[in-house]
Design a protein around this motif. Structure first.
Motif, PDB file in Angstrom:
ATOM      1  N   SER A   1       0.846  -1.190   0.000  1.00 19.34           N
ATOM      2  CA  SER A   1       0.000   0.000   0.000  1.00 19.34           C
ATOM      3  C   SER A   1       0.885   1.246   0.000  1.00 19.34           C
ATOM      4  CB  SER A   1      -0.899   0.004   1.235  1.00 19.34           C
ATOM      5  OG  SER A   1      -0.156   0.453   2.345  1.00 19.34           O
ATOM      6  N   ARG A   2       0.339   2.347  -0.505  1.00 19.45           N
ATOM      7  CA  ARG A   2       1.127   3.578  -0.610  1.00 19.45           C
ATOM      8  C   ARG A   2       0.971   4.433   0.659  1.00 19.45           C
ATOM      9  NH1 ARG A   2       5.155   5.009  -3.226  1.00 19.45           N
ATOM     10  NH2 ARG A   2       4.401   7.131  -3.387  1.00 19.45           N
ATOM     11  N   ALA A   3       0.262   3.911   1.685  1.00 14.33           N
ATOM     12  CA  ALA A   3       0.072   4.692   2.909  1.00 14.33           C
ATOM     13  C   ALA A   3       1.423   5.029   3.520  1.00 14.33           C
ATOM     14  CB  ALA A   3      -0.764   3.895   3.896  1.00 14.33           C
ATOM     15  N   MET A   4       1.551   6.241   4.051  1.00 16.17           N
ATOM     16  CA  MET A   4       2.808   6.657   4.679  1.00 16.17           C
ATOM     17  C   MET A   4       3.168   5.735   5.833  1.00 16.17           C
ATOM     18  SD  MET A   4       5.210   8.976   4.932  1.00 16.17           S
ATOM     19  CE  MET A   4       4.647  10.453   4.090  1.00 16.17           C
ATOM     20  N   ARG A   5       4.408   5.314   5.875  1.00 24.20           N
ATOM     21  CA  ARG A   5       4.880   4.550   7.028  1.00 24.20           C
ATOM     22  C   ARG A   5       5.680   5.485   7.923  1.00 24.20           C
ATOM     23  NH1 ARG A   5       7.368  -1.056   4.622  1.00 24.20           N
ATOM     24  NH2 ARG A   5       5.425  -1.970   3.928  1.00 24.20           N
ATOM     25  N   ARG A   6       5.651   5.204   9.211  1.00 23.97           N
ATOM     26  CA  ARG A   6       6.443   6.005  10.145  1.00 23.97           C
ATOM     27  C   ARG A   6       7.275   5.071  10.999  1.00 23.97           C
ATOM     28  NH1 ARG A   6       1.913   8.758   9.447  1.00 23.97           N
ATOM     29  NH2 ARG A   6       2.160  10.915   8.767  1.00 23.97           N
ATOM     30  N   CYS A   7       8.459   5.524  11.376  1.00 24.52           N
ATOM     31  CA  CYS A   7       9.294   4.743  12.304  1.00 24.52           C
ATOM     32  C   CYS A   7      10.283   5.702  12.960  1.00 24.52           C
ATOM     33  CB  CYS A   7      10.046   3.628  11.556  1.00 24.52           C
ATOM     34  SG  CYS A   7      11.173   4.224  10.292  1.00 24.52           S
ATOM     35  N   ASP A   8      10.882   5.245  14.076  1.00 23.63           N
ATOM     36  CA  ASP A   8      11.969   6.032  14.677  1.00 23.63           C
ATOM     37  C   ASP A   8      13.209   5.920  13.776  1.00 23.63           C
ATOM     38  OD1 ASP A   8      10.392   6.368  16.962  1.00 23.63           O
ATOM     39  OD2 ASP A   8      11.243   4.598  17.947  1.00 23.63           O
ATOM     40  N   SER A   9      13.553   4.659  13.487  1.00 26.01           N
ATOM     41  CA  SER A   9      14.840   4.386  12.839  1.00 26.01           C
ATOM     42  C   SER A   9      14.611   3.619  11.550  1.00 26.01           C
ATOM     43  CB  SER A   9      15.714   3.532  13.757  1.00 26.01           C
ATOM     44  OG  SER A   9      15.808   4.142  15.026  1.00 26.01           O
ATOM     45  N   LEU A  10      15.067   4.186  10.440  1.00 26.91           N
ATOM     46  CA  LEU A  10      14.980   3.502   9.153  1.00 26.91           C
ATOM     47  C   LEU A  10      16.358   2.929   8.828  1.00 26.91           C
ATOM     48  CD1 LEU A  10      13.453   2.838   6.517  1.00 26.91           C
ATOM     49  CD2 LEU A  10      14.348   5.000   5.605  1.00 26.91           C
ATOM     50  N   VAL A  11      16.435   1.619   8.711  1.00 26.22           N
ATOM     51  CA  VAL A  11      17.699   0.965   8.352  1.00 26.22           C
ATOM     52  C   VAL A  11      17.658   0.653   6.860  1.00 26.22           C
ATOM     53  CG1 VAL A  11      19.166  -1.059   8.738  1.00 26.22           C
ATOM     54  CG2 VAL A  11      17.899  -0.051  10.666  1.00 26.22           C
ATOM     55  N   VAL A  12      18.681   1.087   6.137  1.00 25.02           N
ATOM     56  CA  VAL A  12      18.737   0.821   4.693  1.00 25.02           C
ATOM     57  C   VAL A  12      19.719  -0.309   4.451  1.00 25.02           C
ATOM     58  CG1 VAL A  12      19.038   1.833   2.409  1.00 25.02           C
ATOM     59  CG2 VAL A  12      18.429   3.297   4.358  1.00 25.02           C
ATOM     60  N   GLY A  13      19.215  -1.451   3.972  1.00 29.40           N
ATOM     61  CA  GLY A  13      20.085  -2.569   3.617  1.00 29.40           C
ATOM     62  C   GLY A  13      19.838  -3.796   4.469  1.00 29.40           C
ATOM     63  N   GLY A  14      19.509  -4.891   3.808  1.00 30.97           N
ATOM     64  CA  GLY A  14      19.243  -6.149   4.504  1.00 30.97           C
ATOM     65  C   GLY A  14      20.405  -7.108   4.396  1.00 30.97           C
ATOM     66  N   GLY A  15      21.645  -6.577   4.468  1.00 34.37           N
ATOM     67  CA  GLY A  15      22.824  -7.427   4.631  1.00 34.37           C
ATOM     68  C   GLY A  15      23.077  -7.621   6.121  1.00 34.37           C
ATOM     69  N   LEU A  16      24.268  -8.113   6.447  1.00 38.75           N
ATOM     70  CA  LEU A  16      24.552  -8.434   7.849  1.00 38.75           C
ATOM     71  C   LEU A  16      24.586  -7.174   8.721  1.00 38.75           C
ATOM     72  CD1 LEU A  16      25.148 -10.612   9.888  1.00 38.75           C
ATOM     73  CD2 LEU A  16      27.510 -10.702   9.070  1.00 38.75           C
ATOM     74  N   THR A  17      25.143  -6.081   8.218  1.00 44.13           N
ATOM     75  CA  THR A  17      25.217  -4.850   9.016  1.00 44.13           C
ATOM     76  C   THR A  17      23.816  -4.330   9.333  1.00 44.13           C
ATOM     77  OG1 THR A  17      27.243  -4.311   7.789  1.00 44.13           O
ATOM     78  CG2 THR A  17      26.318  -2.576   9.159  1.00 44.13           C
ATOM     79  N   GLY A  18      22.977  -4.244   8.299  1.00 40.82           N
ATOM     80  CA  GLY A  18      21.629  -3.703   8.489  1.00 40.82           C
ATOM     81  C   GLY A  18      20.766  -4.600   9.367  1.00 40.82           C
ATOM     82  N   CYS A  19      20.849  -5.924   9.147  1.00 42.32           N
ATOM     83  CA  CYS A  19      20.026  -6.842   9.956  1.00 42.32           C
ATOM     84  C   CYS A  19      20.458  -6.773  11.422  1.00 42.32           C
ATOM     85  CB  CYS A  19      20.128  -8.271   9.433  1.00 42.32           C
ATOM     86  SG  CYS A  19      19.307  -8.488   7.835  1.00 42.32           S
ATOM     87  N   ALA A  20      21.776  -6.664  11.658  1.00 43.50           N
ATOM     88  CA  ALA A  20      22.258  -6.556  13.043  1.00 43.50           C
ATOM     89  C   ALA A  20      21.783  -5.233  13.657  1.00 43.50           C
ATOM     90  CB  ALA A  20      23.781  -6.657  13.087  1.00 43.50           C
ATOM     91  N   ALA A  21      21.883  -4.149  12.907  1.00 44.75           N
ATOM     92  CA  ALA A  21      21.437  -2.847  13.426  1.00 44.75           C
ATOM     93  C   ALA A  21      19.952  -2.907  13.791  1.00 44.75           C
ATOM     94  CB  ALA A  21      21.702  -1.751  12.395  1.00 44.75           C
ATOM     95  N   ALA A  22      19.146  -3.499  12.894  1.00 43.19           N
ATOM     96  CA  ALA A  22      17.698  -3.578  13.145  1.00 43.19           C
ATOM     97  C   ALA A  22      17.429  -4.390  14.416  1.00 43.19           C
ATOM     98  CB  ALA A  22      16.998  -4.214  11.946  1.00 43.19           C
TER      99      ALA A  22
END
Ligand SMILES: Cc1cc2nc3c(=O)[nH]c(=O)nc-3n(C[C@H](O)[C@H](O)[C@H](O)COP(=O)(O)OP(=O)(O)OC[C@H]3O[C@@H](n4cnc5c(N)ncnc54)[C@H](O)[C@@H]3O)c2cc1C
Length: 392
Positions: free
Chosen positions: A7-28
């Motif tokens: 859906s095109r509804a706006m999403r909101r979050c505190d922290s947006l992590v860009v990248g689903g490699g090991l660094t990003g998955c660990a950060a998330a």
């Protein structure tokens, strides 16, 4: 909100992590565990780029090739990353328990073998700088090497042992972090490419190939694309992207007990928990017409030749598969970690060449920094400002 919500509804979050490699998955994972509202966007599937295509080695030593090319002054600057790499390996040791998955973590020790007295002398010079930086390394004579690693060629003259080095499975780590992140409440949007970033009074408004997102903080963990994401907020970072390949044999009985490297030519060899031998060491792959990494036959021949030279028994083992991937780099081989001076709320995490080793701790650190926490390292050598210029 579910994964792959289109859906095109706006999403909101505190922290947006860009990248689903090991660094990003660990950060998330670490951010969600700390109670933050986390959304990770990944343009493909999880672990499909370098984090799932690397050779799975834990490297802490100064890499020999840049040491020989760039010299001792470069090395004395680079070793400022060693405390972080030492802690990164110690951190790996806790992860199978933390994430409830066997990540095949083994601290086998890393052996850098030398064939000539000239190569041994270079290892001695390198070891002196490593010891001064707090890394335990041991110079080995020909006899020591035969005793510790009888599977290596008897023509070798000695080597350098770093007990902290070892390996884990690149296929398991990022997915385990992603599962744990989800169970802590993180949302993961796959096949969602970040396309544009606008700064707002409250943080950022982000355009993606799915819904737009409003967030307070952006954590750029995009691997070889870290520079492309930073460019969207007007900061240029010189991220390199090297196409490499790894060669994998059929499973064999236990043979290679260490993470083996060679001072004469590029080589890394390790044996997986299932018996396959992974042969790599930075041999380049080719680029096809579409810019994808394609197998290089000359690297295949070269890598296998060097492997059989150093470990003669490998000459009789069959090759099962080859894979390629793009490795992230920086011109000085040092990581980029921290908030961009020019863009408060925008954090970068990128460890070049040795990023598999560093990523779980790097993800935790960038998460901590984004929460305003102090981290126990001198971050000055890793600041993006050492080469960033404002582009707009
Ligand atoms: C062949 C090879 C062998 C290697 N061997 C080793 C080794 O033995 N030991 C070691 O320590 N390191 C090794 N490395 C390096 C290591 O793999 C990388 O440094 C590390 O995996 C980087 O992890 P990352 O999570 O930062 O980036 P990546 O794993 O590259 O993940 C970044 C993710 O960001 C996503 N992304 C990018 N742009 C966007 C966008 N606009 N929107 C949404 N998502 C986006 C990508 O699709 C990707 O999934 C090797 C690398 C290669 C290629």
């Amino acid at each position: 909100m579910t994964e792959n919500d289109s859906s095109r509804a706006m999403r909101r979050c505190d922290s947006l992590v860009v990248g689903g490699g090991l660094t990003g998955c660990a950060a998330a994972y670490y951010l969600a565990k700390a109670g933050l509202d986390v959304l990770l966007v990944e343009r493909n599937d999880l672990n499909t780029e370098a984090s799932g295509r690397n050779a799975g080695g834990f490297h802490v030593q100064i890499q020999l090739e840049p040491f020989l090319l760039e010299g001792e002054e470069w090395a004395r600057n680079w070793v400022r990353a060693i405390p972080l790499l030492i802690d990164a390996v110690r951190h790996w040791e806790t992860l199978s328990g933390e994430l409830g998955a066997d990540l095949e973590v083994r601290l086998t020790g890393g052996l850098l073998a030398a064939e000539t007295t000239e190569q041994l002398a270079a290892l001695e010079r390198k070891a002196a700088i490593e010891r001064a930086a707090g890394l335990e390394v041991e110079l080995l004579s020909r006899r020591d090497l035969r005793r510790i690693a009888p599977y290596l060629s008897s023509a070798l003259a000695g080597g350098l042992l770093c007990p902290l080095e070892g390996k884990a499975s690149p296929l398991l780590a990022a997915p385990a972090f992603a599962r744990a992140a989800r169970s802590q409440g993180a949302r993961i949007a796959l096949h969602t490419e970040l396309l544009a970033i606008e700064r707002t009074a409250a943080g950022f408004r982000v355009e993606t190939s799915g819904s737009p997102i409003e967030c307070e903080r952006v954590l750029d963990c995009a691997g070889t694309a870290v520079g492309d994401i930073a460019a969207l907020v007007g900061v240029e970072l010189p991220i390199e992207s090297l196409p490499l390949q790894v060669h994998v044999t059929e499973p064999i009985a236990p043979l290679v007990r260490h993470l083996v490297a060679f001072a004469g030519e590029p080589l890394t060899v390790k044996q997986s928990a299932h018996g396959s031998v992974l042969i790599g060491g930075g041999w380049p792959s080719e680029l096809d017409d579409a810019g994808r990494a394609d197998v290089s036959l000359s690297s295949l021949r070269g890598n296998l030749r060097v492997a059989a030279h150093v470990i003669p028994a490998l000459a009789n083992v069959r090759l099962l598969r080859i894979w390629t991937g793009f490795c992230n780099g920086t011109p000085d081989h040092r990581p980029i970690l921290g908030e961009l001076d020019e863009v408060p709320g925008f954090f970068v995490a990128s460890f070049p060449y040795l990023g598999f080793t560093a990523a779980p701790l790097l993800g935790k650190l960038v998460g901590d920094l984004s929460r305003g926490l102090a981290v126990p390292y001198d971050l000055a050598p890793f600041a993006a400002g050492r080469f960033s210029t404002t582009a707009v």
